[in-house]
Scaffold this motif. Structure first.
Motif, PDB file in Angstrom:
ATOM      1  N   SER A   1      -2.820   7.715  -7.695  1.00  0.00           N
ATOM      2  CA  SER A   1      -2.899   6.604  -8.636  1.00  0.00           C
ATOM      3  C   SER A   1      -1.555   5.886  -8.642  1.00  0.00           C
ATOM      4  O   SER A   1      -0.576   6.383  -8.082  1.00  0.00           O
ATOM      5  CB  SER A   1      -3.253   7.108 -10.036  1.00  0.00           C
ATOM      6  OG  SER A   1      -2.256   7.992 -10.517  1.00  0.00           O
ATOM      7  N   ARG A   2      -1.548   4.721  -9.265  1.00  0.00           N
ATOM      8  CA  ARG A   2      -0.299   3.981  -9.332  1.00  0.00           C
ATOM      9  C   ARG A   2      -0.184   3.267 -10.660  1.00  0.00           C
ATOM     10  O   ARG A   2      -1.193   2.902 -11.273  1.00  0.00           O
ATOM     11  CB  ARG A   2      -0.174   2.991  -8.169  1.00  0.00           C
ATOM     12  CG  ARG A   2      -1.207   1.891  -8.139  1.00  0.00           C
ATOM     13  CD  ARG A   2      -1.173   1.152  -6.795  1.00  0.00           C
ATOM     14  NE  ARG A   2       0.086   0.436  -6.589  1.00  0.00           N
ATOM     15  CZ  ARG A   2       0.540   0.063  -5.397  1.00  0.00           C
ATOM     16  NH1 ARG A   2      -0.148   0.344  -4.307  1.00  0.00           N
ATOM     17  NH2 ARG A   2       1.677  -0.595  -5.291  1.00  0.00           N
ATOM     18  N   ASN A   3       1.052   3.072 -11.082  1.00  0.00           N
ATOM     19  CA  ASN A   3       1.351   2.354 -12.318  1.00  0.00           C
ATOM     20  C   ASN A   3       2.297   1.218 -11.960  1.00  0.00           C
ATOM     21  O   ASN A   3       3.469   1.449 -11.640  1.00  0.00           O
ATOM     22  CB  ASN A   3       2.002   3.310 -13.325  1.00  0.00           C
ATOM     23  CG  ASN A   3       2.275   2.662 -14.664  1.00  0.00           C
ATOM     24  OD1 ASN A   3       2.662   1.493 -14.723  1.00  0.00           O
ATOM     25  ND2 ASN A   3       2.074   3.406 -15.735  1.00  0.00           N
ATOM     26  N   GLY A   4       1.778  -0.012 -12.002  1.00  0.00           N
ATOM     27  CA  GLY A   4       2.573  -1.171 -11.607  1.00  0.00           C
ATOM     28  C   GLY A   4       3.725  -1.439 -12.548  1.00  0.00           C
ATOM     29  O   GLY A   4       4.769  -1.936 -12.137  1.00  0.00           O
TER      30      GLY A   4
ATOM     31  N   VAL B   1       3.921   5.599  -7.946  1.00  0.00           N
ATOM     32  CA  VAL B   1       2.657   6.136  -7.439  1.00  0.00           C
ATOM     33  C   VAL B   1       2.673   7.647  -7.675  1.00  0.00           C
ATOM     34  O   VAL B   1       3.720   8.287  -7.578  1.00  0.00           O
ATOM     35  CB  VAL B   1       2.450   5.799  -5.949  1.00  0.00           C
ATOM     36  CG1 VAL B   1       3.555   6.398  -5.090  1.00  0.00           C
ATOM     37  CG2 VAL B   1       1.082   6.245  -5.476  1.00  0.00           C
ATOM     38  N   TYR B   2       1.516   8.178  -8.016  1.00  0.00           N
ATOM     39  CA  TYR B   2       1.391   9.593  -8.358  1.00  0.00           C
ATOM     40  C   TYR B   2       0.420  10.280  -7.401  1.00  0.00           C
ATOM     41  O   TYR B   2      -0.481   9.656  -6.842  1.00  0.00           O
ATOM     42  CB  TYR B   2       0.864   9.750  -9.780  1.00  0.00           C
ATOM     43  CG  TYR B   2       1.694   9.056 -10.821  1.00  0.00           C
ATOM     44  CD1 TYR B   2       1.324   7.798 -11.293  1.00  0.00           C
ATOM     45  CD2 TYR B   2       2.845   9.646 -11.341  1.00  0.00           C
ATOM     46  CE1 TYR B   2       2.086   7.144 -12.257  1.00  0.00           C
ATOM     47  CE2 TYR B   2       3.605   9.002 -12.303  1.00  0.00           C
ATOM     48  CZ  TYR B   2       3.216   7.758 -12.750  1.00  0.00           C
ATOM     49  OH  TYR B   2       3.982   7.124 -13.710  1.00  0.00           O
ATOM     50  N   LEU B   3       0.624  11.563  -7.266  1.00  0.00           N
ATOM     51  CA  LEU B   3      -0.341  12.402  -6.565  1.00  0.00           C
ATOM     52  C   LEU B   3      -0.584  13.630  -7.434  1.00  0.00           C
ATOM     53  O   LEU B   3       0.267  14.515  -7.528  1.00  0.00           O
ATOM     54  CB  LEU B   3       0.162  12.823  -5.181  1.00  0.00           C
ATOM     55  CG  LEU B   3      -0.862  13.571  -4.329  1.00  0.00           C
ATOM     56  CD1 LEU B   3      -2.006  12.632  -3.925  1.00  0.00           C
ATOM     57  CD2 LEU B   3      -0.211  14.184  -3.096  1.00  0.00           C
TER      58      LEU B   3
ATOM     59  N   THR C   1       0.867  -1.170   0.000  1.00  0.00           N
ATOM     60  CA  THR C   1       0.000   0.000   0.000  1.00  0.00           C
ATOM     61  C   THR C   1       0.906   1.223   0.000  1.00  0.00           C
ATOM     62  O   THR C   1       1.876   1.283   0.765  1.00  0.00           O
ATOM     63  CB  THR C   1      -0.897   0.009   1.253  1.00  0.00           C
ATOM     64  OG1 THR C   1      -1.852  -1.055   1.149  1.00  0.00           O
ATOM     65  CG2 THR C   1      -1.629   1.330   1.400  1.00  0.00           C
ATOM     66  N   MET C   2       0.599   2.164  -0.866  1.00  0.00           N
ATOM     67  CA  MET C   2       1.409   3.372  -1.003  1.00  0.00           C
ATOM     68  C   MET C   2       0.638   4.569  -0.464  1.00  0.00           C
ATOM     69  O   MET C   2      -0.558   4.712  -0.692  1.00  0.00           O
ATOM     70  CB  MET C   2       1.770   3.615  -2.457  1.00  0.00           C
ATOM     71  CG  MET C   2       2.532   2.481  -3.110  1.00  0.00           C
ATOM     72  SD  MET C   2       4.120   2.166  -2.341  1.00  0.00           S
ATOM     73  CE  MET C   2       4.983   3.702  -2.663  1.00  0.00           C
TER      74      MET C   2
ATOM     75  N   ASP D   1      -4.147   1.078  -2.313  1.00  0.00           N
ATOM     76  CA  ASP D   1      -3.701  -0.285  -2.021  1.00  0.00           C
ATOM     77  C   ASP D   1      -2.972  -0.870  -3.230  1.00  0.00           C
ATOM     78  O   ASP D   1      -2.828  -0.233  -4.270  1.00  0.00           O
ATOM     79  CB  ASP D   1      -4.867  -1.161  -1.582  1.00  0.00           C
ATOM     80  CG  ASP D   1      -5.781  -1.557  -2.735  1.00  0.00           C
ATOM     81  OD1 ASP D   1      -6.636  -2.431  -2.520  1.00  0.00           O
ATOM     82  OD2 ASP D   1      -5.658  -0.996  -3.832  1.00  0.00           O
ATOM     83  N   GLY D   2      -2.504  -2.100  -3.062  1.00  0.00           N
ATOM     84  CA  GLY D   2      -1.645  -2.699  -4.074  1.00  0.00           C
ATOM     85  C   GLY D   2      -2.296  -2.847  -5.436  1.00  0.00           C
ATOM     86  O   GLY D   2      -1.628  -2.748  -6.471  1.00  0.00           O
TER      87      GLY D   2
END
Length: 118
Positions: free
Chosen positions: A70-73, A78-80, A32-33, A51-52
């Motif tokens: 958001s996140r890019n696996g 992770v972005y804000l 989780t980020m 979360d993941g």
């Protein structure tokens, strides 16, 4: 896990910035980020977390509707996205990671300064 945050800067009130935080390692989806911030003379405060899988997102009331996490696996990032910035958003922003199921953030980035001019 090592975290590298970037994207801070100087922006006028009402403007936007996008923060990024890239994680080392191959198990990004296991974490989780979160994003936190600390303004001068203030305690560190929670901003947002994801979360993941990216399916569960939570925001502090102070940023809800203005910030998007958001996140890019594929990129381990992770972005804000911060829109409609206010002077009270000015702080050092930190990204952090915690293993899914853990209650504490074990890994922290170095922080990136966001300055909002009125």
């Amino acid at each position: 896990v090592q975290l590298q945050a970037s994207g801070g800067g100087l922006v006028q009130a009402g403007g936007s910035l996008r923060l990024s935080c890239t994680a080392s390692g191959r198990t990004f989806s296991s974490y989780t980020m979160g994003w936190f911030r600390r303004a001068p003379g203030e305690e560190r405060e929670f901003v947002a977390r994801i979360d993941g899988s990216g399916g569960y997102i939570y925001y502090a009331d102070s940023v809800k509707g203005r910030f998007t996490i958001s996140r890019n696996g594929t990129k381990n990032t992770v972005y804000l996205q911060m829109n409609s910035l206010k002077p009270e958003d000015m702080a050092v922003y930190y990204c952090a990671a915690r293993l899914i199921g853990s209650h504490s953030y074990r890994y922290w980035g170095q922080g990136t300064q966001v300055t909002v001019s009125s």
